[in-house]
Write a protein that holds these residues in place. Sequence first.
Motif, PDB file in Angstrom:
ATOM      1  N   PHE A  56       0.813  -1.197   0.000  1.00 38.07           N
ATOM      2  CA  PHE A  56       0.000   0.000   0.000  1.00 38.07           C
ATOM      3  C   PHE A  56       0.858   1.264   0.000  1.00 38.07           C
ATOM      4  CE2 PHE A  56      -3.776  -2.324   2.182  1.00 38.07           C
ATOM      5  CZ  PHE A  56      -4.131  -2.874   0.963  1.00 38.07           C
ATOM      6  N   ASP A  57       1.976   1.208   0.711  1.00 35.96           N
ATOM      7  CA  ASP A  57       2.895   2.350   0.704  1.00 35.96           C
ATOM      8  C   ASP A  57       3.363   2.648  -0.717  1.00 35.96           C
ATOM      9  OD1 ASP A  57       2.687   2.608   3.430  1.00 35.96           O
ATOM     10  OD2 ASP A  57       4.583   1.596   3.877  1.00 35.96           O
ATOM     11  N   SER A  58       3.633   1.584  -1.488  1.00 29.26           N
ATOM     12  CA  SER A  58       4.097   1.771  -2.866  1.00 29.26           C
ATOM     13  C   SER A  58       3.025   2.392  -3.756  1.00 29.26           C
ATOM     14  CB  SER A  58       4.546   0.428  -3.458  1.00 29.26           C
ATOM     15  OG  SER A  58       3.439  -0.428  -3.713  1.00 29.26           O
ATOM     16  N   LEU A  59       1.771   2.287  -3.320  1.00 35.12           N
ATOM     17  CA  LEU A  59       0.650   2.865  -4.070  1.00 35.12           C
ATOM     18  C   LEU A  59       0.194   4.191  -3.461  1.00 35.12           C
ATOM     19  CD1 LEU A  59      -1.466  -0.398  -4.506  1.00 35.12           C
ATOM     20  CD2 LEU A  59      -0.106   0.731  -6.272  1.00 35.12           C
ATOM     21  N   ASN A  60       0.980   4.677  -2.488  1.00 35.09           N
ATOM     22  CA  ASN A  60       0.642   5.924  -1.785  1.00 35.09           C
ATOM     23  C   ASN A  60      -0.707   5.840  -1.080  1.00 35.09           C
ATOM     24  OD1 ASN A  60       3.030   7.385  -2.543  1.00 35.09           O
ATOM     25  ND2 ASN A  60       2.145   7.662  -4.584  1.00 35.09           N
ATOM     26  N   ILE A  61      -0.992   4.668  -0.541  1.00 34.38           N
ATOM     27  CA  ILE A  61      -2.197   4.459   0.253  1.00 34.38           C
ATOM     28  C   ILE A  61      -1.785   4.355   1.719  1.00 34.38           C
ATOM     29  CG2 ILE A  61      -4.129   2.920   0.745  1.00 34.38           C
ATOM     30  CD1 ILE A  61      -4.021   2.032  -2.167  1.00 34.38           C
ATOM     31  N   ARG A  62      -2.333   5.206   2.542  1.00 35.70           N
ATOM     32  CA  ARG A  62      -1.973   5.214   3.963  1.00 35.70           C
ATOM     33  C   ARG A  62      -2.675   4.065   4.682  1.00 35.70           C
ATOM     34  NH1 ARG A  62      -2.946  10.773   6.851  1.00 35.70           N
ATOM     35  NH2 ARG A  62      -1.469  11.326   5.184  1.00 35.70           N
ATOM     36  N   SER A  63      -1.915   3.312   5.445  1.00 38.22           N
ATOM     37  CA  SER A  63      -2.487   2.188   6.191  1.00 38.22           C
ATOM     38  C   SER A  63      -1.829   2.088   7.562  1.00 38.22           C
ATOM     39  CB  SER A  63      -2.321   0.869   5.428  1.00 38.22           C
ATOM     40  OG  SER A  63      -0.948   0.580   5.221  1.00 38.22           O
ATOM     41  N   THR A  64      -2.514   1.431   8.469  1.00 35.62           N
ATOM     42  CA  THR A  64      -2.048   1.302   9.845  1.00 35.62           C
ATOM     43  C   THR A  64      -2.325  -0.105  10.341  1.00 35.62           C
ATOM     44  OG1 THR A  64      -2.597   3.624  10.261  1.00 35.62           O
ATOM     45  CG2 THR A  64      -2.228   2.230  12.190  1.00 35.62           C
ATOM     46  N   ILE A  65      -1.382  -0.653  11.118  1.00 32.70           N
ATOM     47  CA  ILE A  65      -1.581  -1.951  11.745  1.00 32.70           C
ATOM     48  C   ILE A  65      -1.935  -1.729  13.214  1.00 32.70           C
ATOM     49  CG2 ILE A  65      -0.509  -4.135  12.429  1.00 32.70           C
ATOM     50  CD1 ILE A  65       1.261  -3.922   9.943  1.00 32.70           C
ATOM     51  N   TYR A  66      -3.099  -2.214  13.599  1.00 30.19           N
ATOM     52  CA  TYR A  66      -3.550  -2.130  14.987  1.00 30.19           C
ATOM     53  C   TYR A  66      -3.346  -3.498  15.640  1.00 30.19           C
ATOM     54  CZ  TYR A  66      -5.771   2.198  13.469  1.00 30.19           C
ATOM     55  OH  TYR A  66      -5.997   3.454  12.960  1.00 30.19           O
ATOM     56  N   LYS A  67      -2.685  -3.512  16.785  1.00 32.13           N
ATOM     57  CA  LYS A  67      -2.321  -4.778  17.431  1.00 32.13           C
ATOM     58  C   LYS A  67      -3.230  -5.101  18.612  1.00 32.13           C
ATOM     59  CE  LYS A  67       2.575  -4.090  16.261  1.00 32.13           C
ATOM     60  NZ  LYS A  67       3.945  -3.972  16.798  1.00 32.13           N
ATOM     61  N   SER A  68      -3.422  -6.404  18.795  1.00 30.55           N
ATOM     62  CA  SER A  68      -4.116  -6.947  19.970  1.00 30.55           C
ATOM     63  C   SER A  68      -5.489  -6.306  20.194  1.00 30.55           C
ATOM     64  CB  SER A  68      -3.249  -6.778  21.226  1.00 30.55           C
ATOM     65  OG  SER A  68      -2.036  -7.472  21.087  1.00 30.55           O
ATOM     66  N   ILE A  69      -6.303  -6.304  19.151  1.00 30.71           N
ATOM     67  CA  ILE A  69      -7.676  -5.822  19.273  1.00 30.71           C
ATOM     68  C   ILE A  69      -8.533  -6.938  19.867  1.00 30.71           C
ATOM     69  CG2 ILE A  69      -9.692  -4.996  18.008  1.00 30.71           C
ATOM     70  CD1 ILE A  69      -7.769  -3.893  15.914  1.00 30.71           C
ATOM     71  N   ARG A  70      -9.335  -6.583  20.828  1.00 36.14           N
ATOM     72  CA  ARG A  70     -10.195  -7.580  21.461  1.00 36.14           C
ATOM     73  C   ARG A  70     -11.521  -7.682  20.714  1.00 36.14           C
ATOM     74  NH1 ARG A  70     -11.480  -8.798  27.777  1.00 36.14           N
ATOM     75  NH2 ARG A  70     -13.540  -9.775  27.523  1.00 36.14           N
ATOM     76  N   ASN A  71     -11.914  -8.917  20.414  1.00 37.46           N
ATOM     77  CA  ASN A  71     -13.183  -9.170  19.744  1.00 37.46           C
ATOM     78  C   ASN A  71     -14.075  -9.986  20.673  1.00 37.46           C
ATOM     79  OD1 ASN A  71     -15.019  -9.314  17.372  1.00 37.46           O
ATOM     80  ND2 ASN A  71     -14.560 -11.496  17.522  1.00 37.46           N
ATOM     81  N   ASN A  72     -15.221  -9.448  21.028  1.00 33.29           N
ATOM     82  CA  ASN A  72     -16.170 -10.143  21.898  1.00 33.29           C
ATOM     83  C   ASN A  72     -17.276 -10.783  21.065  1.00 33.29           C
ATOM     84  OD1 ASN A  72     -15.044  -9.274  24.504  1.00 33.29           O
ATOM     85  ND2 ASN A  72     -15.681  -7.239  23.844  1.00 33.29           N
ATOM     86  N   SER A  73     -17.667 -11.984  21.418  1.00 32.01           N
ATOM     87  CA  SER A  73     -18.745 -12.675  20.726  1.00 32.01           C
ATOM     88  C   SER A  73     -19.493 -13.546  21.722  1.00 32.01           C
ATOM     89  CB  SER A  73     -18.189 -13.544  19.587  1.00 32.01           C
ATOM     90  OG  SER A  73     -17.489 -14.657  20.115  1.00 32.01           O
ATOM     91  N   THR A  74     -20.537 -14.202  21.236  1.00 25.40           N
ATOM     92  CA  THR A  74     -21.321 -15.087  22.108  1.00 25.40           C
ATOM     93  C   THR A  74     -20.505 -16.303  22.549  1.00 25.40           C
ATOM     94  OG1 THR A  74     -22.209 -16.188  20.138  1.00 25.40           O
ATOM     95  CG2 THR A  74     -23.514 -14.399  21.089  1.00 25.40           C
ATOM     96  N   PHE A  75     -19.393 -16.563  21.858  1.00 26.50           N
ATOM     97  CA  PHE A  75     -18.549 -17.711  22.190  1.00 26.50           C
ATOM     98  C   PHE A  75     -17.354 -17.315  23.063  1.00 26.50           C
ATOM     99  CE2 PHE A  75     -20.516 -18.530  18.038  1.00 26.50           C
ATOM    100  CZ  PHE A  75     -21.209 -19.684  18.326  1.00 26.50           C
ATOM    101  N   GLY A  76     -17.356 -16.066  23.530  1.00 29.37           N
ATOM    102  CA  GLY A  76     -16.231 -15.600  24.334  1.00 29.37           C
ATOM    103  C   GLY A  76     -15.536 -14.453  23.635  1.00 29.37           C
ATOM    104  N   PHE A  77     -14.232 -14.375  23.810  1.00 26.41           N
ATOM    105  CA  PHE A  77     -13.490 -13.304  23.157  1.00 26.41           C
ATOM    106  C   PHE A  77     -12.125 -13.817  22.702  1.00 26.41           C
ATOM    107  CE2 PHE A  77     -12.108 -13.090  27.557  1.00 26.41           C
ATOM    108  CZ  PHE A  77     -10.747 -12.861  27.442  1.00 26.41           C
ATOM    109  N   HIS A  78     -11.545 -13.125  21.730  1.00 20.49           N
ATOM    110  CA  HIS A  78     -10.185 -13.418  21.288  1.00 20.49           C
ATOM    111  C   HIS A  78      -9.551 -12.119  20.830  1.00 20.49           C
ATOM    112  CE1 HIS A  78     -12.373 -13.510  17.432  1.00 20.49           C
ATOM    113  NE2 HIS A  78     -11.223 -13.141  16.885  1.00 20.49           N
TER     114      HIS A  78
END
Length: 215
Positions: A56-78
Amino acid sequence: MARIFIDDSIDNSLIDGLILSDAYIAPIRGKALNCNFRLNQKIGHQDWLENIKNRFDSLNIRSTIYKSIRNNSTFGFHFYDCLYAQNHKLFTIMRERWYLDGEKIVPDDLKLTPLVLADWICGDGSTGWTKLNLASNILFHTESFSHIDILKLIKLLKELDFSPWIRCRNTCKGEIIGLSRSHEVKKLLQGIDKFIPPYFKYKIKIPVGLSRSEA
């Protein structure tokens, strides 16, 4: 009529394999002028996300990596890591190619280049093993696609001289695509080797016909 979208200023293979697997292109919302891109991966796949961010950098598209995002669901979280790319006309074009009435489809102009195949395997592929612990097949987890779209992918693989098969999953709805002829598995894995980031090398580095302990 076939849906064909062409933008001579970009190489679709830079994005197609990502969308074919795990990536999601969000529709235009609110005051935004274009769509955005999101790719979620379990923690540990950051080198692949970094690789994509460099594209994406080579295409001049700005991007970001977000780490350790918590996802909650009916089966718990990860927890997961996420690569998010800002609204861009490229993603608007890709949304038009890859979605119909909000559902992901296989575009008529898709080409299975080595990079597209590599991204597909990284995101939605797995290597099968026999009871003797031998590399035996490649599975593409295409459960989210319709049968018609899976047949499109089958046709594209056959055009590359592979002999794919379709199987229904016993544990969930949908179908998967597989390759099980040893010379075809070896041909595909060797052909995509240079596009596979370090974390995913385990999927392709075991020579076909050798056990993990022998490789």
